[in-house]
Design a protein around this motif. Structure first.
Motif, PDB file in Angstrom:
ATOM      1  N   LYS A 107      37.321   6.909  71.027  1.00  0.00           N
ATOM      2  CA  LYS A 107      37.920   8.078  70.321  1.00  0.00           C
ATOM      3  C   LYS A 107      38.034   7.413  69.003  1.00  0.00           C
ATOM      4  O   LYS A 107      38.052   6.500  68.533  1.00  0.00           O
ATOM      5  CB  LYS A 107      39.149   8.433  70.956  1.00  0.00           C
ATOM      6  CG  LYS A 107      39.188   9.100  72.341  1.00  0.00           C
ATOM      7  CD  LYS A 107      40.511   9.521  72.768  1.00  0.00           C
ATOM      8  CE  LYS A 107      40.382  10.242  74.180  1.00  0.00           C
ATOM      9  NZ  LYS A 107      41.779  10.573  74.709  1.00  0.00           N
ATOM     10  N   THR A 108      38.207   8.784  68.157  1.00  0.00           N
ATOM     11  CA  THR A 108      38.503   8.632  66.678  1.00  0.00           C
ATOM     12  C   THR A 108      39.946   8.149  66.316  1.00  0.00           C
ATOM     13  O   THR A 108      40.845   8.531  67.358  1.00  0.00           O
ATOM     14  CB  THR A 108      38.125   9.707  65.682  1.00  0.00           C
ATOM     15  OG1 THR A 108      38.657  10.927  66.025  1.00  0.00           O
ATOM     16  CG2 THR A 108      36.497  10.014  65.913  1.00  0.00           C
ATOM     17  N   VAL A 109      40.201   7.689  65.192  1.00  0.00           N
ATOM     18  CA  VAL A 109      41.560   7.408  64.819  1.00  0.00           C
ATOM     19  C   VAL A 109      42.445   8.708  64.709  1.00  0.00           C
ATOM     20  O   VAL A 109      43.563   8.978  65.327  1.00  0.00           O
ATOM     21  CB  VAL A 109      41.637   6.914  63.375  1.00  0.00           C
ATOM     22  CG1 VAL A 109      43.154   6.623  63.000  1.00  0.00           C
ATOM     23  CG2 VAL A 109      40.879   5.386  63.544  1.00  0.00           C
ATOM     24  N   LEU A 110      41.554   9.842  64.390  1.00  0.00           N
ATOM     25  CA  LEU A 110      42.281  11.194  64.499  1.00  0.00           C
ATOM     26  C   LEU A 110      42.567  11.516  65.728  1.00  0.00           C
ATOM     27  O   LEU A 110      43.922  12.160  66.017  1.00  0.00           O
ATOM     28  CB  LEU A 110      41.568  12.184  63.689  1.00  0.00           C
ATOM     29  CG  LEU A 110      42.015  13.590  63.750  1.00  0.00           C
ATOM     30  CD1 LEU A 110      43.327  13.684  62.760  1.00  0.00           C
ATOM     31  CD2 LEU A 110      41.078  14.675  63.081  1.00  0.00           C
ATOM     32  N   GLU A 111      41.627  11.456  66.618  1.00  0.00           N
ATOM     33  CA  GLU A 111      41.872  12.083  68.198  1.00  0.00           C
ATOM     34  C   GLU A 111      43.040  11.233  68.784  1.00  0.00           C
ATOM     35  O   GLU A 111      43.636  11.621  69.593  1.00  0.00           O
ATOM     36  CB  GLU A 111      40.707  11.737  68.924  1.00  0.00           C
ATOM     37  CG  GLU A 111      39.437  12.809  68.503  1.00  0.00           C
ATOM     38  CD  GLU A 111      38.245  12.653  69.043  1.00  0.00           C
ATOM     39  OE1 GLU A 111      37.264  13.300  69.210  1.00  0.00           O
ATOM     40  OE2 GLU A 111      38.078  11.358  69.629  1.00  0.00           O
ATOM     41  N   GLU A 112      43.101   9.832  68.235  1.00  0.00           N
ATOM     42  CA  GLU A 112      44.507   9.079  68.924  1.00  0.00           C
ATOM     43  C   GLU A 112      45.534   9.375  68.256  1.00  0.00           C
ATOM     44  O   GLU A 112      46.760   8.699  68.538  1.00  0.00           O
ATOM     45  CB  GLU A 112      44.098   7.504  68.817  1.00  0.00           C
ATOM     46  CG  GLU A 112      42.984   7.213  69.681  1.00  0.00           C
ATOM     47  CD  GLU A 112      43.375   7.358  71.463  1.00  0.00           C
ATOM     48  OE1 GLU A 112      44.387   7.559  71.464  1.00  0.00           O
ATOM     49  OE2 GLU A 112      42.464   6.577  72.246  1.00  0.00           O
ATOM     50  N   ASN A 113      45.596  10.161  67.216  1.00  0.00           N
ATOM     51  CA  ASN A 113      46.919  10.688  66.422  1.00  0.00           C
ATOM     52  C   ASN A 113      47.525   9.793  65.991  1.00  0.00           C
ATOM     53  O   ASN A 113      48.627   9.420  65.794  1.00  0.00           O
ATOM     54  CB  ASN A 113      47.883  11.265  67.730  1.00  0.00           C
ATOM     55  CG  ASN A 113      48.837  12.217  66.842  1.00  0.00           C
ATOM     56  OD1 ASN A 113      48.637  12.693  65.919  1.00  0.00           O
ATOM     57  ND2 ASN A 113      50.077  12.369  67.689  1.00  0.00           N
ATOM     58  N   VAL A 114      46.570   8.923  65.068  1.00  0.00           N
ATOM     59  CA  VAL A 114      47.203   7.660  64.343  1.00  0.00           C
ATOM     60  C   VAL A 114      47.437   8.411  62.959  1.00  0.00           C
ATOM     61  O   VAL A 114      46.553   8.906  62.377  1.00  0.00           O
ATOM     62  CB  VAL A 114      46.048   6.440  64.345  1.00  0.00           C
ATOM     63  CG1 VAL A 114      46.576   5.356  63.243  1.00  0.00           C
ATOM     64  CG2 VAL A 114      45.954   5.995  65.692  1.00  0.00           C
ATOM     65  N   GLN A 115      48.693   7.988  62.455  1.00  0.00           N
ATOM     66  CA  GLN A 115      48.967   8.597  61.139  1.00  0.00           C
ATOM     67  C   GLN A 115      49.174   7.598  59.979  1.00  0.00           C
ATOM     68  O   GLN A 115      48.781   6.186  60.398  1.00  0.00           O
ATOM     69  CB  GLN A 115      50.490   9.192  61.242  1.00  0.00           C
ATOM     70  CG  GLN A 115      50.628  10.206  62.302  1.00  0.00           C
ATOM     71  CD  GLN A 115      49.695  11.378  62.086  1.00  0.00           C
ATOM     72  OE1 GLN A 115      49.586  11.892  60.942  1.00  0.00           O
ATOM     73  NE2 GLN A 115      49.354  12.032  63.275  1.00  0.00           N
TER      74      GLN A 115
END
Length: 408
Positions: A76-84
């Motif tokens: 998964k991407t960083v965005l998909e893992e909800n990393v802020q």
């Protein structure tokens, strides 16, 4: 001026704080569409130079989101893992799986299990072949064993007499037992499940037959239906169940009316109260009379035994069909008359029971007397009274005293 296309559509850049278990900490700037695996590779390059030469290094590490304590998925991407932006990530090495046991270790474990295995019959006979034999008369040994259930019945008979005398001294005993007697007016065993009965009658079965079938099959609709179909052409299908007589209802109705009219007079209140209490005791006992299992009665009567003999056998053997059959085929001991005999009141066992403070207190409780009466004629209900908070301690003390004296 030309601008590269990939830079026009580059996603938002996130500044992430990365830490390791060894205490290293640094800042990683990555686009939000970067996969977790790529981010993990960049982190490994930073903290472990040259580690990517081994392709397994990446799979042996994982990134954990510090706030949510969630392990990030590599695909998964960083965005998909909800990393802020500004989040903290922890890079740690995965725990190595336990090594597979070697063949030598497996063989040793199997050998150990075989050594601990219990010996079989042949091994036991071989090991004990030289031991002297002992002839034990099992019949005599069994005869000398004191059966707790048999003795308990005798104990209950005698304790009921003591409890009746103690409760007769209580000025509120008559009212207490009137309430208790009223509680026994509705016996659960006489009730028929209305829903089950309606299901059978809607199928076309007569109500009287449906009631009989439900009682014979413990209120099971399926088993009752099978019984009705099986006995559809039986000429005795409408006969009343063994052990039930029409006079029971009359007796109970008469008892209720006698109870309503009974009452102590002002002139001889104490004497009449005792008489009324005696009558209530009789009513309670009549309602707690032994009721044989109808299915067991029918099964034993089909073997050729008389109905009265069958009922006596079931009463002696606590409604156990197999035990009742053995009793009928054997010497028929103990006899039904023996069931009404109490224990010797001068025996050490009975004296020890009466001297117990818990038993003494329990004998002043009307509920204890009801429990004794119920267990006397329906021994299978003993578990219910053993679990009762009021009667359970009394029964526990009786059992302990019996077991203690039986070992001496």
């Amino acid at each position: 001026m030309f601008v590269q296309e990939e830079k026009i559509f580059t996603g938002k850049v996130l500044r992430l704080h990365v830490c390791t278990m060894e205490g290293a900490e640094w800042l990683e700037e990555v686009p939000e569409d970067t996969t977790v695996e790529k981010l993990k590779e960049r982190c490994l390059k930073h903290c472990v130079p040259g580690s990517l030469e081994d392709p397994k290094t990446v799979t042996h590490h994982k990134l954990i989101h510090a706030t949510s304590e969630k392990v990030l998925t590599d695909t998964k991407t960083v965005l998909e893992e909800n990393v802020q932006d500004g989040d903290v990530l922890l890079l740690i090495k995965k725990r190595a799986p336990p090594p597979l046991p070697k063949m030598a270790d497996v063989s040793a474990e199997e050998k150990r299990k075989q050594e601990q295995k219990a010996p079989d019959k042949d091994a036991i006979l071989k090991a004990t072949a030289n031991l002297p034999s002992r002839n034990v008369d099992r019949t005599v040994a069994h005869h000398n064993m004191r059966d707790f259930q048999t003795e308990l019945r005798k104990i209950l008979v005698s304790l009921i007499e003591v409890a009746q005398k103690l409760l007769a001294l209580n000025p509120d005993a008559v009212e207490l037992f009137k309430k208790a007697n009223a509680m026994l007016d509705e016996d659960e065993e006489d009730r028929v499940d209305e829903i089950a009965l309606r299901q059978l009658t809607e199928m076309g079965f007569p109500e009287s037959r449906a009631v009989k079938a439900l009682r014979l099959n413990h209120m099971s609709v399926t088993q009752a239906m099978e019984w009705l179909i099986e006995h559809a052409d039986d000429p005795t299908v409408d006969a009343p169940l063994p052990g039930q007589t029409p006079s029971e209802a009359t007796d109970e109705a008469g008892a209720s009316s006698a109870e309503a009219t009974a009452g102590p007079s002002s002139e001889a209140g104490e004497e009449e109260a005792k008489d009324e209490l005696t009558e209530i005791f009789k009513k309670i006992r009549r309602k707690r009379e032994f009721r044989p299992d109808p299915r067991a009665v029918i099964a034993l009567m089909e073997m050729g035994f008389d109905e009265k003999e069958v009922v006596d056998a079931l009463r002696v053997n606590n409604n156990q069909q197999n035990a009742a059959c053995e009793w009928l085929l054997g010497d028929r001991k103990p006899s039904p008359e023996d069931l009404d005999k109490g224990i010797d009141t001068n025996s050490p066992l009975f004296q020890a029971i009466l001297e117990n403070p818990v038993v003494q207190l329990g004998l002043t409780n009307p509920k204890t007397l009801l429990a004794f009466e119920d267990m006397l004629e329906n021994p299978l209900n003993s578990t219910q009274w053993m679990n009762d908070p009021e009667t359970g301690p009394v029964m526990l003390q009786i059992s302990r005293i019996f077991q203690t004296l039986n070992r001496t």
